[in-house]
Design an enzyme around this catalytic site. Structure first.
Site, mmCIF file in Angstrom:
data_model
loop_
_atom_site.group_PDB
_atom_site.id
_atom_site.type_symbol
_atom_site.label_atom_id
_atom_site.label_comp_id
_atom_site.label_asym_id
_atom_site.label_seq_id
_atom_site.Cartn_x
_atom_site.Cartn_y
_atom_site.Cartn_z
ATOM 1 N N HIS A 14 0.771 -1.075 0.105
ATOM 2 C CA HIS A 14 -0.280 -0.232 0.439
ATOM 3 C C HIS A 14 1.275 1.377 0.559
ATOM 4 O O HIS A 14 2.324 1.305 -0.362
ATOM 5 C CB HIS A 14 -0.575 0.177 0.733
ATOM 6 C CG HIS A 14 -0.084 -0.077 2.329
ATOM 7 N ND1 HIS A 14 -0.057 -1.106 3.758
ATOM 8 C CD2 HIS A 14 0.533 0.920 3.067
ATOM 9 C CE1 HIS A 14 0.593 -0.406 4.402
ATOM 10 N NE2 HIS A 14 0.725 0.441 4.671
HETATM 11 P P1 TYD Z 1 -1.705 -2.820 7.443
HETATM 12 O O1 TYD Z 1 -0.766 -1.544 7.837
HETATM 13 O O2 TYD Z 1 -2.415 -3.239 6.537
HETATM 14 O O3 TYD Z 1 0.083 -3.647 7.796
HETATM 15 P P2 TYD Z 1 1.201 -4.040 6.644
HETATM 16 O O4 TYD Z 1 1.261 -3.197 5.410
HETATM 17 O O5 TYD Z 1 1.643 -4.374 7.859
HETATM 18 O O6 TYD Z 1 0.622 -5.292 6.042
HETATM 19 O O7 TYD Z 1 -3.151 -3.363 8.970
HETATM 20 C C1 TYD Z 1 -2.868 -4.418 9.423
HETATM 21 C C2 TYD Z 1 -4.392 -4.380 9.432
HETATM 22 O O8 TYD Z 1 -4.448 -3.926 10.877
HETATM 23 C C3 TYD Z 1 -5.350 -3.645 8.891
HETATM 24 O O9 TYD Z 1 -6.866 -3.858 8.979
HETATM 25 C C4 TYD Z 1 -5.419 -2.493 10.047
HETATM 26 C C5 TYD Z 1 -4.601 -1.938 11.458
HETATM 27 N N1 TYD Z 1 -4.028 -1.713 12.247
HETATM 28 C C6 TYD Z 1 -4.410 -0.469 13.167
HETATM 29 O O10 TYD Z 1 -5.505 -0.993 13.452
HETATM 30 N N2 TYD Z 1 -3.922 0.263 13.568
HETATM 31 C C7 TYD Z 1 -2.398 0.273 12.916
HETATM 32 O O11 TYD Z 1 -1.573 1.473 13.930
HETATM 33 C C8 TYD Z 1 -2.240 -0.416 12.042
HETATM 34 C C9 TYD Z 1 -0.470 0.262 11.767
HETATM 35 C C10 TYD Z 1 -2.254 -1.114 11.460
#
Ligand code: TYD
Length: 144
Positions: free
Chosen positions: A59
Site C-alpha cells: 500500500h
Molecule cells: P496494515 O497497515 O495493512 O499492515 P501491513 O502494512 O503491515 O501489512 O494493517 C493491518 C491491519 O491492522 C489493518 O486491518 C489495520 C490494522 N492496523 C491498526 O488498526 N492500527 C495500526 O496502527 C496499524 C499499522 C494497522
C-alpha cells in the site's frame, strides 16, 4: 547520517550508536536529527518465524510519513514511487528507512526472527491508505 535512495521520498538513516564494550550497543533516534517528523504512533511487526514467505504492506500513504527499523533479524523493503523501484535489505538495528508519502511499499523476506519497528507521523487512519496499485498510479499523477 542520511543517504538518498533511487526512489522519491525515501532515505536511509544511520543512527548514532554508543558501544558499551561488553555491555552491548545503544542506538539513538532523535526527532529532527534522525526522524524528520513528530512521532505520533509506534507499532511493530513480529512473530514471523512460521511465515517467512509473508508479504506485508502493499500500500501507499497519502500524508503519513514513517521510519522503519529492523531491530532484530532482517527483511527486505521494496519501494516504488510510480517511476522507480528499489529493494533495500534491512539487517542492521541502527539503520532505518524513512518512507515518505506516496510510496508503494512492500515488506518481505522476513528472516531470523525479524522484528520490524515502525515510527509513524500520525495515528492510524484507514482513509490515508491507498491499497490498490492502479489507484496509487492515478493518485500520484494527480498529486505531484
Ligand atoms: P496494515 O497497515 O495493512 O499492515 P501491513 O502494512 O503491515 O501489512 O494493517 C493491518 C491491519 O491492522 C489493518 O486491518 C489495520 C490494522 N492496523 C491498526 O488498526 N492500527 C495500526 O496502527 C496499524 C499499522 C494497522
Amino acid at each position: 547520517m542520511s543517504t538518498d535512495l533511487s526512489v522519491k521520498n525515501a532515505r536511509l538513516i544511520k543512527l548514532q550508536t554508543v558501544l558499551d564494550g561488553f555491555d552491548g550497543i545503544l542506538s539513538i533516534a532523535e526527532i529532527q536529527r534522525d526522524i524528520p517528523f513528530e512521532v505520533r504512533r509506534v507499532y511493530y511487526i513480529y512473530n514471523l518465524i512460521k511465515h517467512k514467505d509473508v508479504m506485508r504492506g502493499k500500500h501507499a500513504h497519502k500524508k503519513l510519513e514513517q521510519m522503519l527499523f529492523c531491530v532484530n533479524g532482517s527483511c527486505v523493503i521494496e519501494l516504488d514511487d510510480g517511476e522507480n523501484k528499489q529493494e533495500i535489505l534491512l539487517n542492521s538495528p541502527n539503520v532505518g528507512i524513512y518512507v515518505g508519502t506516496k510510496l508503494w511499499h512492500t515488506m518481505k523476506n522476513f528472516q531470523n526472527n525479524c522484528i520490524l519497528l515502525v515510527l509513524a507521523s500520525d495515528v492510524y487512519k484507514e482513509s490515508d491508505y491507498i491499497r490498490d496499485y492502479e489507484e496509487f498510479v492515478k493518485y500520484i499523477k494527480t498529486h505531484a
